[in-house]
Design a protein around this motif. Structure first.
Motif, short mmCIF file in Angstrom:
data_model
loop_
_atom_site.label_atom_id
_atom_site.label_comp_id
_atom_site.label_asym_id
_atom_site.label_seq_id
_atom_site.Cartn_x
_atom_site.Cartn_y
_atom_site.Cartn_z
N ILE A 195 60.75 34.68 64.09
CA ILE A 195 60.26 33.73 65.10
C ILE A 195 59.75 32.47 64.40
CG2 ILE A 195 58.57 33.38 66.94
CD1 ILE A 195 60.71 35.48 67.59
N TYR A 196 59.06 32.66 63.27
CA TYR A 196 58.50 31.52 62.53
C TYR A 196 59.63 30.59 62.08
CZ TYR A 196 56.06 28.97 58.85
OH TYR A 196 55.53 27.97 58.08
N THR A 197 60.72 31.19 61.62
CA THR A 197 61.81 30.39 61.02
C THR A 197 62.76 29.84 62.07
OG1 THR A 197 61.72 32.11 59.32
CG2 THR A 197 63.46 30.45 59.11
N HIS A 198 63.10 30.67 63.09
CA HIS A 198 64.18 30.26 64.00
C HIS A 198 63.74 30.07 65.44
CE1 HIS A 198 67.28 30.92 60.94
NE2 HIS A 198 66.64 32.00 60.61
N GLY A 199 62.48 30.34 65.75
CA GLY A 199 62.06 30.20 67.15
C GLY A 199 62.23 31.51 67.92
N THR A 200 61.97 31.46 69.23
CA THR A 200 61.85 32.72 70.01
C THR A 200 63.19 33.20 70.58
OG1 THR A 200 61.38 31.36 71.94
CG2 THR A 200 59.47 32.27 70.75
N GLN A 201 64.32 32.71 70.07
CA GLN A 201 65.61 33.16 70.61
C GLN A 201 65.73 34.69 70.50
OE1 GLN A 201 68.67 32.52 72.77
NE2 GLN A 201 67.86 30.66 71.83
N LEU A 248 54.46 41.67 71.00
CA LEU A 248 53.42 41.54 69.97
C LEU A 248 54.00 40.91 68.71
CD1 LEU A 248 51.53 44.95 70.28
CD2 LEU A 248 50.64 42.69 70.81
N SER A 249 55.18 41.37 68.29
CA SER A 249 55.77 40.81 67.06
C SER A 249 56.11 39.35 67.24
CB SER A 249 57.04 41.58 66.70
OG SER A 249 56.86 42.95 66.79
N CYS A 250 56.67 38.98 68.40
CA CYS A 250 57.07 37.59 68.63
C CYS A 250 55.85 36.68 68.71
CB CYS A 250 57.90 37.49 69.90
SG CYS A 250 59.50 38.29 69.77
N VAL A 251 54.82 37.13 69.41
CA VAL A 251 53.60 36.31 69.54
C VAL A 251 52.97 36.12 68.17
CG1 VAL A 251 51.24 36.31 70.44
CG2 VAL A 251 53.16 36.86 71.94
N MET A 252 53.02 37.18 67.35
CA MET A 252 52.46 37.07 66.01
C MET A 252 53.20 35.98 65.22
SD MET A 252 51.57 40.29 63.67
CE MET A 252 52.19 40.23 62.02
N GLY A 253 54.49 35.92 65.40
CA GLY A 253 55.27 34.87 64.72
C GLY A 253 54.89 33.49 65.21
N SER A 258 60.85 34.43 50.35
CA SER A 258 61.09 35.21 51.57
C SER A 258 59.97 34.97 52.57
CB SER A 258 61.15 36.70 51.22
OG SER A 258 59.90 37.30 51.48
N LYS A 259 60.36 34.66 53.79
CA LYS A 259 59.39 34.45 54.87
C LYS A 259 58.71 35.77 55.20
CE LYS A 259 60.13 30.04 55.75
NZ LYS A 259 60.73 29.83 54.40
N ASP A 260 59.37 36.90 54.83
CA ASP A 260 58.76 38.21 55.13
C ASP A 260 57.43 38.33 54.41
OD1 ASP A 260 62.06 39.63 54.88
OD2 ASP A 260 60.99 38.86 56.61
N ALA A 261 57.44 37.95 53.14
CA ALA A 261 56.18 38.08 52.37
C ALA A 261 55.13 37.15 52.97
CB ALA A 261 56.44 37.72 50.92
N MET A 262 55.61 36.05 53.57
CA MET A 262 54.65 35.08 54.10
C MET A 262 53.87 35.67 55.26
SD MET A 262 55.32 31.21 55.12
CE MET A 262 55.02 31.54 56.82
N VAL A 263 54.47 36.62 55.98
CA VAL A 263 53.77 37.25 57.11
C VAL A 263 52.53 37.96 56.58
CG1 VAL A 263 53.94 39.04 58.87
CG2 VAL A 263 55.87 37.50 58.47
N ILE A 264 52.68 38.63 55.44
CA ILE A 264 51.51 39.35 54.87
C ILE A 264 50.47 38.32 54.43
CG2 ILE A 264 50.75 40.96 53.11
CD1 ILE A 264 52.63 42.26 54.98
N TYR A 265 50.97 37.22 53.86
CA TYR A 265 50.03 36.18 53.41
C TYR A 265 49.22 35.69 54.62
CZ TYR A 265 48.09 31.81 51.98
OH TYR A 265 47.20 30.80 51.73
N PHE A 266 49.93 35.46 55.73
CA PHE A 266 49.28 34.97 56.97
C PHE A 266 48.22 35.96 57.41
CE2 PHE A 266 48.55 33.64 61.18
CZ PHE A 266 48.87 34.65 62.07
N ARG A 279 71.00 27.77 59.05
CA ARG A 279 69.97 26.80 58.69
C ARG A 279 68.74 27.04 59.57
NH1 ARG A 279 73.58 26.08 61.67
NH2 ARG A 279 73.52 25.08 63.71
N PRO A 280 67.54 27.20 58.94
CA PRO A 280 66.33 27.38 59.76
C PRO A 280 65.98 26.08 60.47
CG PRO A 280 65.78 27.30 57.42
CD PRO A 280 67.26 27.28 57.52
N LEU A 281 65.21 26.21 61.53
CA LEU A 281 64.76 25.01 62.25
C LEU A 281 63.93 24.17 61.28
CD1 LEU A 281 63.67 26.66 65.60
CD2 LEU A 281 65.52 25.00 65.31
N PRO A 282 63.93 22.82 61.43
CA PRO A 282 63.12 22.00 60.51
C PRO A 282 61.65 22.44 60.61
CG PRO A 282 63.89 20.72 62.39
CD PRO A 282 64.58 22.03 62.45
N PRO A 283 60.94 22.56 59.45
CA PRO A 283 59.53 22.90 59.52
C PRO A 283 58.82 21.82 60.32
CG PRO A 283 60.12 22.14 57.33
CD PRO A 283 61.39 22.29 58.10
#
Ligand code: BTN
Ligand code: NA
Length: 620
Positions: free
Chosen positions: A77-83, A292-297, A317-325, A469-473
């Motif tokens: 969700i963070y990278t590509h949005g709620t699609q 819950l997972s989508c809202v968390m993103g 990896s954005k996955d590791a970033m979730v733990i950082y968050f 390609r991820p959505l622009p930050p």
């Protein structure tokens, strides 16, 4: 790893994590010492077929909600949005069809392993191939589930990587080996509650620390992370309503319709009605887990708008970033980081234990018992426990391999399900909906399906054509509006070179793998069946074909249906002594006349079942 970004645990966090492991062990021990004390395979592998729908439904969710979803969906969700959230639309048919098609067929045959169905409908060879395919899929998936939480934790907190993998693997192996399916189901119930609690805590604290709901909503909208309904029919488009909402249905059918881990739970229910009800009860909980997972993103996106901490983590990896968050949010609240770690490992444990138990079941029922029919119950149970242990060790070995498979763990998991689960789904659909299919066709279909699946899957990994390609930050958000528009227009105007030929084949969205491979198996299976002589009506084992044509054409008058659909009514629940026995001479499955004992169950679902459309003789 920038040391200032390293997050550390308070003692309270380790305590909560230890309590989770201890509680899981406790439940395992309880079921090892109570009830029949796990002395028979009926109890160890099938929980005595005594379970009620609530624990079964929570266990059904836990099986395919692992750390992969807890980490992977927010990163998506963070990278590509709620699609991705549109996959929730696939849950409707994705659970309705299993409840009214697969469960009635499989439950009434009183199976222990789903793949017994393949022998009853086709042949022993088809059963063995189905079992081996399932084992291959589950071992890889299990490796991913063990590695994901440990890798993500290690990236952010320096949490000892292999220590966590070993701790998870051993605790899980122990309580699964001691307590069997009963322990796995009840630990799943406990772990699902912990999973939801952990995610909720992160969301509440995250919203509060990002300035409240309205602030989060504003930032998320400005970062255009709320995806509109994308009806683009292009099958190479990674996530659209079609790939998620329709392609996702086949993914759900492969998991909640024919996957051994889930079917074993349906079969452990005390009645067919309880099994169907547990399937219905999965729907709201699965939607909650997805939400819950989508809202968390979204909260994570709102929190880091303007800065992207993943480059400071030393891993892209954005996955590791979730733990950082999560660590960033909960850092100042002792015990909460521990709660989330417990949530992560609960998600992992509940999936891995289900995988162990289902692997032990199919190995026992499909690969060992048929060759050692005289094996005593005690030896069979002991062997089942040894199998659970050995699969546990094997999965630790697989853990590292899956890490090499790709960047987003969610994408890797969905690819595995599509590449391997899709062909298995095709095999069952071929058997249940096409009475003409024979064993040769089934084997050829499965082979073709797996070959094509691996061609597409491996091709997409090798040519890296699946990563989009991820959505622009949202850094662009900080510019003035017209600049942003200019940037977006420029981006969109770049005519992306549409891949052609083989490249286009490799860029097929992985969300279509399940459907694509399922149809390949059915198509090839039917062609080979007709070329080698289609199955005859009287050779069909009763209860192994679902009257799909009869159901779809239910509006036709009886006499027309009789002509059109040469289908047999659904089987009735075979009582224990009615179950198919291995017939030495004919080396086929001999079926006594069907009994009418479970009439009320049949009436509920298939009132017309007891007036057979086409009278057929059972091979007595
Ligand atoms: O979390 C995992 O281990 C697997 C990733 C999700 C698997 C699929 S996605 C659709 C369905 N909904 C779930 O919660 N799990 C399955
Ligand atoms: Na899980």
């Amino acid at each position: 790893m920038d040391p200032s970004y390293q997050k550390h645990f308070a003692v309270a966090d380790y305590v909560i994590f230890a309590v989770l492991l201890a509680a899981s062990m406790g439940i395992g021990l309880y079921h090892a010492l109570s009830g029949g004390r796990q002395r028979t395979t009926q109890e160890f592998l099938m929980a005595d077929r005594s379970m009620r729908c609530l624990p079964v439904s929570l266990s059904l969710i836990a099986t395919f909600q692992s750390a992969v979803a807890i980490i992977g969906v927010p990163a998506e969700i963070y990278t590509h949005g709620t699609q991705y959230w549109f996959i929730g639309c696939a849950y409707i048919l994705g659970l309705f069809i299993p409840a009214h098609v697969f469960i009635p067929v499989l439950y009434r045959l009183r199976l222990s392993s789903t793949y017994q169905y393949l022998e009853m409908r086709f042949s022993k060879a088809v059963r063995i191939c189905g079992t081996l395919t399932f084992i291959f899929q589950t071992v890889i998936y299990m490796g991913l589930c063990v590695y994901t939480p440990a890798f993500a934790l290690n990236a952010v907190t320096g949490f000892e990587l292999w220590g966590a993998v070993l701790a998870t693997g051993l605790v899980c192996t122990l309580y699964t080996t001691m307590g069997g399916l009963k322990a796995v189901i009840w630990t799943d119930v406990f772990q699902t509650v912990v999973m939801f609690a952990g995610q909720l805590a992160v969301i509440v604290v995250g919203v509060q620390q990002t300035g409240g709901v309205s602030e989060v909503w504003r930032k998320v909208r400005e970062g255009n992370r709320i995806s509109a309904l994308d009806l683009n029919p292009d099958p190479t488009e990674r996530h659209t309503f079609w790939t998620l909402g329709v392609g996702g249905i086949f993914l759900m059918l492969s998991l909640y319709g024919v996957n051994q881990a889930q079917v074993q739970r349906y079969l452990s229910a005390r009645t067919e009605k309880e099994a169907v009800r547990s399937c219905y009860m999965v729907f709201p909980s699965l939607q909650l887990a997805l939400a819950l997972s989508c809202v968390m993103g979204l909260v994570m996106f709102a929190r880091y708008c303007g800065e992207d901490p993943s480059d400071k983590l030393g891993t892209s990896s954005k996955d590791a970033m979730v733990i950082y968050f999560v660590m960033d949010m909960l850092q100042g609240l002792p015990g909460l980081p521990g709660l989330f770690i417990a949530c992560l490992f609960s998600a992992a444990l509940s999936t891995i234990s289900s995988a162990f138990n289902s692997l032990a079941t199919v190995t026992m029922e499909d690969l060992i018992k048929p060759h050692f029919p005289t094996m005593t119950e005690a030896r069979a149970t002991l062997l089942s426990k040894a199998l659970a242990m050995s699969y546990g060790l094997l999965c630790l070995a697989m853990a590292y391999i899956t890490h090499l498979m790709g960047d987003s763990v969610l994408q890797v998991a969905l690819k595995i399900f599509g590449m391997v689960g899709g062909p298995i789904l095709g095999l069952f659909c071929l058997g249940m909906f096409f009475p003409w299919a024979n064993s040769t066709g089934a084997l050829a279909g499965l082979g073709a399906g797996l070959a094509l699946a691996f061609w597409v899957g491996v091709g997409s990994i090798v040519t890296r054509s699946s990563s989009t390609r991820p959505l622009p930050p949202c850094r662009a958000v900080l510019l003035s509006d017209n600049t942003t528009t200019a940037i977006h227009t420029a981006l969109l105007n770049v005519t992306l070179s549409q891949p052609s030929g083989l490249k286009r084949f490799y860029s097929l969205s992985y969300m279509w793998y399940s459907a694509f491979n399922c149809f390949t198996v059915i198509l090839i299976g039917l062609i080979i069946s007709f070329l080698t002589g289609p199955m005859k009506e009287e050779d069909l084992t009763p209860g192994t074909v679902y009257p799909l044509l009869g159901k779809l054409l239910c509006f036709l008058p009886e006499h027309l249906k009789k002509k059109l659909c040469c289908v047999t009514p659904l089987g009735h629940t075979l009582s224990a002594q009615q179950r198919p026995s291995q017939n030495k001479e004919s080396n086929g499955l001999v079926f006594p006349r069907e009994d009418r004992t479970s009439q009320e169950e049949t009436d509920t679902f298939f009132p017309e079942a007891h007036t057979p459309l086409v009278e057929h003789e059972t091979t007595v």
